[in-house]
Design an enzyme around this catalytic site. Structure first.
Site, PDB file in Angstrom:
ATOM      1  N   SER A   8       0.819  -1.220   0.035  1.00 48.88           N
ATOM      2  CA  SER A   8      -0.043   0.006   0.083  1.00 48.88           C
ATOM      3  C   SER A   8       1.017   1.402   0.006  1.00 48.88           C
ATOM      4  O   SER A   8       2.059   1.173   0.571  1.00 48.88           O
ATOM      5  CB  SER A   8      -0.775  -0.011   0.996  1.00 48.88           C
ATOM      6  OG  SER A   8      -1.415   1.337   1.511  1.00 48.88           O
ATOM      7  N   TYR A  25      -1.235  -1.021  10.186  1.00 41.05           N
ATOM      8  CA  TYR A  25      -1.390  -1.331   8.627  1.00 41.05           C
ATOM      9  C   TYR A  25      -0.032  -0.827   7.946  1.00 41.05           C
ATOM     10  O   TYR A  25       0.533  -1.636   6.874  1.00 41.05           O
ATOM     11  CB  TYR A  25      -2.739  -0.430   8.086  1.00 41.05           C
ATOM     12  CG  TYR A  25      -2.956  -0.963   6.757  1.00 41.05           C
ATOM     13  CD1 TYR A  25      -3.764  -1.898   6.423  1.00 41.05           C
ATOM     14  CD2 TYR A  25      -2.653   0.170   5.726  1.00 41.05           C
ATOM     15  CE1 TYR A  25      -3.946  -2.167   5.156  1.00 41.05           C
ATOM     16  CE2 TYR A  25      -2.944  -0.283   4.437  1.00 41.05           C
ATOM     17  CZ  TYR A  25      -3.694  -1.333   4.221  1.00 41.05           C
ATOM     18  OH  TYR A  25      -3.976  -1.633   2.802  1.00 41.05           O
ATOM     19  N   LYS A  53       2.641  -3.061   5.985  1.00 37.28           N
ATOM     20  CA  LYS A  53       2.612  -2.986   4.400  1.00 37.28           C
ATOM     21  C   LYS A  53       4.171  -2.411   4.223  1.00 37.28           C
ATOM     22  O   LYS A  53       4.549  -2.873   3.155  1.00 37.28           O
ATOM     23  CB  LYS A  53       1.532  -2.067   3.941  1.00 37.28           C
ATOM     24  CG  LYS A  53       0.207  -2.189   4.076  1.00 37.28           C
ATOM     25  CD  LYS A  53       0.117  -3.697   3.142  1.00 37.28           C
ATOM     26  CE  LYS A  53      -1.583  -3.812   2.876  1.00 37.28           C
ATOM     27  NZ  LYS A  53      -1.797  -5.174   2.059  1.00 37.28           N
TER      28      LYS A  53
HETATM   29  P1  NDP Z   1     -11.297  -6.499   0.559  1.00 44.68           P
HETATM   30  O1  NDP Z   1     -11.618  -6.458   1.945  1.00 44.68           O
HETATM   31  O2  NDP Z   1     -12.412  -5.957  -0.367  1.00 44.68           O
HETATM   32  O3  NDP Z   1     -10.807  -8.029   0.167  1.00 44.68           O
HETATM   33  C1  NDP Z   1      -9.736  -8.737   1.234  1.00 44.68           C
HETATM   34  C2  NDP Z   1     -10.181 -10.327   1.167  1.00 44.68           C
HETATM   35  O4  NDP Z   1      -9.332 -10.625   1.870  1.00 44.68           O
HETATM   36  C3  NDP Z   1     -11.604 -10.363   1.601  1.00 44.68           C
HETATM   37  O5  NDP Z   1     -12.106 -11.389   0.826  1.00 44.68           O
HETATM   38  C4  NDP Z   1     -11.193 -10.984   2.921  1.00 44.68           C
HETATM   39  O6  NDP Z   1     -12.148 -11.786   3.505  1.00 44.68           O
HETATM   40  C5  NDP Z   1      -9.771 -11.598   2.852  1.00 44.68           C
HETATM   41  N1  NDP Z   1      -9.266 -11.716   4.051  1.00 44.68           N
HETATM   42  C6  NDP Z   1      -8.969 -10.976   4.990  1.00 44.68           C
HETATM   43  N2  NDP Z   1      -8.354 -11.845   6.035  1.00 44.68           N
HETATM   44  C7  NDP Z   1      -8.110 -12.953   5.665  1.00 44.68           C
HETATM   45  C8  NDP Z   1      -7.331 -14.074   6.085  1.00 44.68           C
HETATM   46  N3  NDP Z   1      -6.901 -13.993   7.396  1.00 44.68           N
HETATM   47  N4  NDP Z   1      -7.282 -15.067   5.196  1.00 44.68           N
HETATM   48  C9  NDP Z   1      -7.668 -15.226   4.004  1.00 44.68           C
HETATM   49  N5  NDP Z   1      -8.301 -14.414   3.475  1.00 44.68           N
HETATM   50  C10 NDP Z   1      -8.574 -13.125   4.291  1.00 44.68           C
HETATM   51  O7  NDP Z   1     -10.002  -5.553   0.458  1.00 44.68           O
HETATM   52  P2  NDP Z   1      -9.404  -4.869  -0.745  1.00 44.68           P
HETATM   53  O8  NDP Z   1      -9.707  -5.687  -1.935  1.00 44.68           O
HETATM   54  O9  NDP Z   1      -9.671  -3.358  -0.713  1.00 44.68           O
HETATM   55  O10 NDP Z   1      -7.904  -4.951  -0.299  1.00 44.68           O
HETATM   56  C11 NDP Z   1      -6.981  -5.979  -0.968  1.00 44.68           C
HETATM   57  C12 NDP Z   1      -5.466  -5.839  -0.606  1.00 44.68           C
HETATM   58  O11 NDP Z   1      -5.161  -4.392  -1.164  1.00 44.68           O
HETATM   59  C13 NDP Z   1      -5.512  -5.677   0.898  1.00 44.68           C
HETATM   60  O12 NDP Z   1      -3.929  -6.307   0.984  1.00 44.68           O
HETATM   61  C14 NDP Z   1      -5.424  -4.187   0.954  1.00 44.68           C
HETATM   62  O13 NDP Z   1      -4.493  -3.847   2.190  1.00 44.68           O
HETATM   63  C15 NDP Z   1      -4.778  -3.678  -0.198  1.00 44.68           C
HETATM   64  N6  NDP Z   1      -4.919  -2.231  -0.470  1.00 44.68           N
HETATM   65  C16 NDP Z   1      -6.240  -1.896  -0.653  1.00 44.68           C
HETATM   66  C17 NDP Z   1      -6.583  -0.514  -0.872  1.00 44.68           C
HETATM   67  C18 NDP Z   1      -7.998   0.198  -1.031  1.00 44.68           C
HETATM   68  O14 NDP Z   1      -8.180   1.325  -1.263  1.00 44.68           O
HETATM   69  N7  NDP Z   1      -8.965  -0.841  -1.239  1.00 44.68           N
HETATM   70  C19 NDP Z   1      -5.356   0.530  -0.925  1.00 44.68           C
HETATM   71  C20 NDP Z   1      -4.014  -0.107  -0.483  1.00 44.68           C
HETATM   72  C21 NDP Z   1      -3.810  -1.350  -0.340  1.00 44.68           C
HETATM   73  P3  NDP Z   1     -13.165 -11.228   4.680  1.00 44.68           P
HETATM   74  O15 NDP Z   1     -13.950 -10.046   4.037  1.00 44.68           O
HETATM   75  O16 NDP Z   1     -14.256 -12.455   4.850  1.00 44.68           O
HETATM   76  O17 NDP Z   1     -12.508 -10.913   6.002  1.00 44.68           O
END
Ligand code: NDP
Length: 249
Positions: A144, A157, A161
């Site tokens: 991130s 976070y 990251k």
């Molecule tokens: P979402 O919450 O939409 O998707 C993340 C997915 O990861 C969810 O399905 C979640 O499941 C799953 N997840 C969480 N914990 C676990 C675990 N312990 N084991 C397996 N799966 C898990 O997030 P985003 O799509 O927004 O983010 C995706 C990545 O991008 C992340 O690493 C985030 O930090 C990074 N990111 C996102 C940004 C943004 O603006 N959206 C900005 C910068 C980085 P569940 O929902 O059931 O917990």
């Protein structure tokens, strides 16, 4: 914006956190490009929904319920996933935001365990399961911009990251000679369920800080991931690509 067309026919891809948000778009784009995709995600319900939305690709799609923080769960997924992984996208991540003074031990632990140790667990479990005959092995870690610049309310976070970037660079040095490239993508503000839930005025304010004056789409991140995973990026190793519309300039 038209997406670049990549060809990943005969490649096997694992996407953690691939049932929703950015990971889902990454998984869909790899499927559209001909890959076999294994989605590893936490929630059974989200996996069912993803499976149904991707039903036209069912012959090349696998969904596994995995908690990346739980080594037994990860080991079991590594046993059952498609053989000969070519590409691993470490995308699963969570936020538990609080100012440093108010952040609980549990909020610190859960974010570090998922966003940092989770990548260690998954990559370690798969290292011997990569396609040993291939010189086109790829690991792309989702970091991130917060890992590069810090952010108010995100001690946990930002630390995780930033750690992902350190891990990426170390793995690129250790694994380059074994036919891998290892890179990271650092997204800025991306439209997902998480950001959609924010009030419109907050979103407007956030967008105004981005020099291209809009939030990113999940496909903006997926395209960078696909490029880094492609043959075209064979000489890019150990780098971090910010995909943030100029937010951090
Ligand atoms: P979402 O919450 O939409 O998707 C993340 C997915 O990861 C969810 O399905 C979640 O499941 C799953 N997840 C969480 N914990 C676990 C675990 N312990 N084991 C397996 N799966 C898990 O997030 P985003 O799509 O927004 O983010 C995706 C990545 O991008 C992340 O690493 C985030 O930090 C990074 N990111 C996102 C940004 C943004 O603006 N959206 C900005 C910068 C980085 P569940 O929902 O059931 O917990």
């Amino acid at each position: 914006m038209a997406d670049v067309k990549f060809d990943f026919t005969n490649k096997t891809v694992i996407v953690t956190g691939g049932a929703q948000g950015i990971g889902f778009t990454i998984a869909r784009q790899f499927l559209e490009a001909g890959a076999k995709v294994s989605i590893w995600d936490y929630s059974e319900k989200a996996l069912e929904t993803a499976k149904s939305e991707l039903s036209s690709f069912s012959a090349r799609l696998q969904t596994l319920q995995v908690d990346v923080t739980d080594r037994a769960s990860v080991a079991s997924a590594a046993q059952t996933t498609f053989p000969n992984t070519d590409i691993l996208i470490n995308n699963a991540g969570i936020t538990r935001d609080k100012s440093f003074a108010k952040m609980s031990d549990q909020e610190w632990d859960s974010v570090i365990n998922t966003n940092l140790t989770g990548l260690f667990n998954v990559t370690k479990s798969l290292l011997e399961k990569f396609n040993s005959g291939s010189n086109h092995k790829r690991i792309v870690n989702i970091s991130s911009v917060v890992g590069l610049f810090g952010n108010f309310g995100q001690t946990n976070y930002a630390a995780a990251k930033a750690g992902v970037i350190g891990m990426t660079r170390t793995w690129s040095k250790e694994l380059g000679r074994k036919g891998f490239t290892v890179n990271a993508v650092a997204p800025g503000f991306i439209k997902t369920a998480m950001t959609n839930a924010m009030p419109p005025e907050v979103l407007q304010q956030m967008s105004s800080k981005v020099s291209v004056q809009r939030m990113g789409e999940t496909s903006d991140i997926a395209q960078a991931v696909m490029f880094l995973s492609s043959e075209s990026a064979a000489y890019i190793n150990g780098t971090v690509i910010s995909v943030d519309g100029g937010l951090t300039i």
